[in-house]
Design an enzyme around this catalytic site. Sequence first.
Site, mmCIF file in Angstrom:
data_model
loop_
_atom_site.group_PDB
_atom_site.id
_atom_site.type_symbol
_atom_site.label_atom_id
_atom_site.label_comp_id
_atom_site.label_asym_id
_atom_site.label_seq_id
_atom_site.Cartn_x
_atom_site.Cartn_y
_atom_site.Cartn_z
ATOM 1 N N HIS A 12 0.651 -1.307 -0.083
ATOM 2 C CA HIS A 12 -0.182 0.022 -0.181
ATOM 3 C C HIS A 12 0.971 1.297 0.097
ATOM 4 O O HIS A 12 0.447 2.140 0.542
ATOM 5 C CB HIS A 12 -1.163 0.056 1.034
ATOM 6 C CG HIS A 12 -0.401 0.035 2.516
ATOM 7 N ND1 HIS A 12 -1.023 -0.855 3.574
ATOM 8 C CD2 HIS A 12 0.856 0.197 3.148
ATOM 9 C CE1 HIS A 12 -0.407 -0.590 4.599
ATOM 10 N NE2 HIS A 12 0.807 -0.269 4.354
ATOM 11 N N HIS A 59 -0.631 4.828 9.472
ATOM 12 C CA HIS A 59 0.791 5.324 9.689
ATOM 13 C C HIS A 59 0.832 6.817 10.462
ATOM 14 O O HIS A 59 1.215 7.945 10.116
ATOM 15 C CB HIS A 59 1.299 5.451 8.167
ATOM 16 C CG HIS A 59 1.209 4.147 7.521
ATOM 17 N ND1 HIS A 59 -0.212 4.083 7.005
ATOM 18 C CD2 HIS A 59 2.500 3.387 6.954
ATOM 19 C CE1 HIS A 59 0.519 2.940 6.296
ATOM 20 N NE2 HIS A 59 1.759 2.457 6.313
ATOM 21 N N HIS A 193 10.734 -3.579 2.895
ATOM 22 C CA HIS A 193 11.188 -2.185 2.845
ATOM 23 C C HIS A 193 11.599 -1.778 4.114
ATOM 24 O O HIS A 193 11.262 -2.139 5.112
ATOM 25 C CB HIS A 193 10.075 -1.378 2.154
ATOM 26 C CG HIS A 193 8.904 -1.284 3.065
ATOM 27 N ND1 HIS A 193 8.186 -2.284 3.323
ATOM 28 C CD2 HIS A 193 8.137 -0.206 3.242
ATOM 29 C CE1 HIS A 193 7.048 -1.966 4.054
ATOM 30 N NE2 HIS A 193 6.974 -0.485 3.952
ATOM 31 N N GLU A 240 5.039 -5.203 8.404
ATOM 32 C CA GLU A 240 3.695 -4.911 7.866
ATOM 33 C C GLU A 240 3.401 -6.175 7.302
ATOM 34 O O GLU A 240 2.036 -6.481 7.357
ATOM 35 C CB GLU A 240 3.510 -3.880 6.700
ATOM 36 C CG GLU A 240 3.698 -2.562 7.155
ATOM 37 C CD GLU A 240 3.862 -1.485 6.275
ATOM 38 O OE1 GLU A 240 3.770 -0.175 6.520
ATOM 39 O OE2 GLU A 240 3.653 -1.912 5.051
#
Lengths: 279, 129
Positions: A12, A59, A193, A240
């Site tokens: 996302h 976030h 990431h 995540e």
Amino acid sequence: MAKIKAGVATSHVPAIGAAIDNGLTQNDYWKPLFDGYEYAKEWIKIQKPDVVLLVYNDHATAFDSNLVPTFAIATGEEFKPADEGWGPRPVPNVQGHPEFASHIAQSVIQDDFDLTVVNTLDVDHGLTVPLSLMFGQPENWPCKVIPIAVNVVLYPTPSGQRCYNLGKALRKAVESFDENLNVQIWGTGGMSHQLQGPRAGLINKEFDNAFLDDIVNDPENLALKPHLDYINLAGSEGIELIMWLIMRGALNDNVDVKQRFYHVPASNTAVGHLVLENK
Amino acid sequence: MAIDKPYKNVPGTTIFDADMARLGFHLNQFCMSLMKAPNREKFKQNEKAYLDEWPMSEAQKEAVMARDYNQMMSHGGNIYFLAKIFSSDGISFQAAASTMTGMTQEEYAQMMLSGGRVPDSSNTLQKDS
């Protein structure tokens, strides 16, 4: 009764949303990524889900340091796209399903998963980018959405096993709702990431591809993967991926893989995407 | 007995745990204030004066004014909170990330296009260590 028929997994990344909003999806940088979602966009037009349980993480948008729920379910009527510092994304408001969401909350809480119940919730790119990837740019989103937020920002996050088990509880909750609803569950975030520190930019294709294999074929063992493996090998934000285990836990043990896609990079991130149907 | 924190040893990585969150509480809440346009304007007009409204340490304020993201993280900042600062500056996540790596923005962008930073024994914890 309501039934979960399919699951979708997708990264996302906020830059994907910016590419859509700014009409850049066909340029040299972005076209290979968006091509990987063409299948799912056609598939979902046929599937026509009534409701999506959308597992994502906030976030530091709706939840700041004052309040960090490990799991939360949103029972409101409508959720607005959040201003994350550059103005809200130009996407439709998200329509919730208060009655169904409240039913799910009651069922899973009585099943020992203590979800925080939220009514007013501005939804950030974690929730709106997957909608844009799957539905493009409609005037209104074509289905209702129940946001299920997972803390993956403040360590420790819930374990993979906890997430997988929550998926199973969600399935039970869905199947005890009397209305006939075609339900999907989406797990979002990841893949490898790292957005911070001298190691920023870490991408681990081997880890990601093994994860894409295991989430389909061996989720029971994948659920045992310790946090440290995600952080160490998939980057600090690769954690995540535990949210995909909630999606997987809500599906049948055996699933058909209708689409699998992997692409590097989208900004700082490896992008992974699966479309899974219950067998 | 202290809680084991093996994640502290991952190279080049700061994990935002409950201790870091305590250290960075006001820094991160300052960042949240930048989600409102009028606050962004006020911050841009006089950064020091705006920062002085928050009970942050001088080291935290200096790190913010220097846009030194590694320093901000060492003082409890979390990247998703700190993102409100570089978003207010109109800087992309990739450009901001590059400033933490010692690479130029171009070098970093090229590394990502080439498949990203490859995990190896210098940047990951090894099983036998």
